[in-house]
Design a protein around this motif. Structure first.
Motif, PDB file in Angstrom:
ATOM      1  N   ILE A   1       1.020  -1.421   0.414  1.00  0.00           N
ATOM      2  CA  ILE A   1       0.023  -0.043  -0.090  1.00  0.00           C
ATOM      3  C   ILE A   1       1.325   1.132   0.248  1.00  0.00           C
ATOM      4  CG2 ILE A   1       0.075   0.299   2.501  1.00  0.00           C
ATOM      5  CD1 ILE A   1      -3.146   1.037   2.128  1.00  0.00           C
ATOM      6  N   THR A   2       0.177   2.463  -0.990  1.00  0.00           N
ATOM      7  CA  THR A   2       1.507   3.003  -0.757  1.00  0.00           C
ATOM      8  C   THR A   2       0.483   4.452  -0.555  1.00  0.00           C
ATOM      9  OG1 THR A   2       2.583   2.410  -2.401  1.00  0.00           O
ATOM     10  CG2 THR A   2       1.906   5.011  -1.972  1.00  0.00           C
ATOM     11  N   LEU A   3       0.699   5.570   0.217  1.00  0.00           N
ATOM     12  CA  LEU A   3      -0.133   7.076   1.120  1.00  0.00           C
ATOM     13  C   LEU A   3       0.710   7.395   0.676  1.00  0.00           C
ATOM     14  CD1 LEU A   3      -2.579   7.463   3.427  1.00  0.00           C
ATOM     15  CD2 LEU A   3      -1.024   6.999   5.123  1.00  0.00           C
ATOM     16  N   LEU A   4      -0.199   8.122   0.032  1.00  0.00           N
ATOM     17  CA  LEU A   4      -0.059   9.847   0.248  1.00  0.00           C
ATOM     18  C   LEU A   4      -0.054  10.728   0.650  1.00  0.00           C
ATOM     19  CD1 LEU A   4      -0.986   9.685  -3.615  1.00  0.00           C
ATOM     20  CD2 LEU A   4       1.118   9.633  -2.684  1.00  0.00           C
ATOM     21  N   VAL A   5       0.261  11.478   1.871  1.00  0.00           N
ATOM     22  CA  VAL A   5      -0.381  12.342   2.506  1.00  0.00           C
ATOM     23  C   VAL A   5      -0.114  13.725   2.485  1.00  0.00           C
ATOM     24  CG1 VAL A   5       0.031  12.488   5.315  1.00  0.00           C
ATOM     25  CG2 VAL A   5       0.051  10.068   4.902  1.00  0.00           C
ATOM     26  N   LYS A   6      -0.620  15.057   3.088  1.00  0.00           N
ATOM     27  CA  LYS A   6      -0.221  15.941   2.928  1.00  0.00           C
ATOM     28  C   LYS A   6      -0.473  16.709   4.513  1.00  0.00           C
ATOM     29  CE  LYS A   6      -2.218  20.460   0.222  1.00  0.00           C
ATOM     30  NZ  LYS A   6      -3.117  21.514   0.335  1.00  0.00           N
ATOM     31  N   GLY A   7       0.292  17.112   3.959  1.00  0.00           N
ATOM     32  CA  GLY A   7       0.496  18.005   6.498  1.00  0.00           C
ATOM     33  C   GLY A   7       1.181  18.140   6.586  1.00  0.00           C
ATOM     34  N   ASN A   8       0.722  18.583   8.193  1.00  0.00           N
ATOM     35  CA  ASN A   8       2.574  18.999   8.875  1.00  0.00           C
ATOM     36  C   ASN A   8       3.076  17.670   9.002  1.00  0.00           C
ATOM     37  OD1 ASN A   8       1.385  18.019  10.921  1.00  0.00           O
ATOM     38  ND2 ASN A   8       0.490  20.002  11.638  1.00  0.00           N
TER      39      ASN A   8
ATOM     40  N   VAL B   1      -0.834   3.371  10.117  1.00  0.00           N
ATOM     41  CA  VAL B   1      -0.276   3.132   8.327  1.00  0.00           C
ATOM     42  C   VAL B   1       0.577   1.329   8.963  1.00  0.00           C
ATOM     43  CG1 VAL B   1       0.245   2.141   6.464  1.00  0.00           C
ATOM     44  CG2 VAL B   1      -1.440   4.585   7.388  1.00  0.00           C
ATOM     45  N   GLU B   2       1.805   1.958   9.660  1.00  0.00           N
ATOM     46  CA  GLU B   2       2.541   0.697  10.030  1.00  0.00           C
ATOM     47  C   GLU B   2       2.034  -0.154  10.991  1.00  0.00           C
ATOM     48  OE1 GLU B   2       6.654   2.818  10.862  1.00  0.00           O
ATOM     49  OE2 GLU B   2       6.228   2.778   9.537  1.00  0.00           O
TER      50      GLU B   2
END
Length: 170
Positions: free
Chosen positions: A5-12, A23-24
Motif C-alpha cells: 500500500i502506498t499512502l500519499l499524505v499532505k499535512g504537517n 498505517v505501519e
C-alpha cells in the motif's frame, strides 16, 4: 490479496508521523508492505497519482498482452499500448477518429508516420492471432473478430482492450 500500500499524505510532519505510525501497525498485523510519501502541495500529489495510474495501466496491459501471447519485440506492441492509453484519456478517438486522430497522435509520439502505426498494429494483432494463446484470445475477443479474417480489426481490438482495462484498472 493486497501485497503493498502506498499512502500519499499532505499535512504537517506531526500529522504525517501519526498517520504513518497507524498505517505501519495495521500493515504489520496484515503482513502488508507500507510506503508513505509526504507532499507539500496538492499539485505534487496529482502529478504522482497520474504517474502511478499510468504505471498501473502499463503494467496491466503488459500482463494482458503476455497472457494472450502478443510478441513484445514488435513496434505494434508499443504503438498499441500508447493508443490504448490515449483512448482511455479521451474516448472520442474510437468514434470514427482512429485514422484521422489516434494514429497521427501515436505516430507523433514515436516520430513516425500514421500509416506505419496502423500497419504495425495490424501486424502485431495478426502475429498474436497466429502464434498467441488462441483459447484466451477467443475468450476475450470472441464477439469482436471479423467474419472474413477471424481476428478483430485494429479499432475493435483497441476498443475491446479499453473496455477490459476500464473494468480491471478503473
Amino acid at each position: 490479496m493486497i501485497k503493498a500500500i502506498t499512502l500519499l499524505v499532505k499535512g504537517n510532519e506531526d500529522r504525517v508521523a501519526k498517520i504513518q505510525n497507524d498505517v505501519e501497525k495495521i500493515c504489520i498485523k496484515y503482513e502488508v508492505k507500507a510506503q508513505t510519501e509526504y507532499f507539500e502541495d496538492s499539485e505534487d500529489v496529482n502529478k504522482t497519482n497520474e504517474q502511478k495510474d499510468s504505471a498501473v495501466l502499463d503494467s496491466y496491459l503488459s500482463e494482458l498482452f503476455a497472457d494472450i501471447g502478443m510478441p513484445t519485440n514488435l513496434l505494434g506492441y508499443y504503438y498499441l499500448k500508447t493508443a490504448i492509453n490515449l483512448v482511455l484519456n479521451g474516448s472520442s478517438y474510437l468514434q470514427r477518429n482512429v485514422t484521422s486522430r489516434l494514429y497521427p497522435e501515436v505516430a507523433a509520439d514515436f516520430n513516425t508516420k500514421p500509416s506505419c502505426v496502423e500497419k504495425a498494429i495490424r501486424y502485431v494483432i495478426t502475429a498474436t492471432w497466429d502464434r498467441g494463446n488462441y483459447a484466451r484470445l477467443e475468450d476475450i475477443f470472441k464477439y469482436c473478430a471479423s467474419a472474413s479474417t477471424g481476428k478483430p480489426t485494429n479499432s475493435a481490438f483497441i476498443a475491446r482492450t479499453v473496455e477490459i482495462a476500464k473494468k480491471e484498472v478503473g
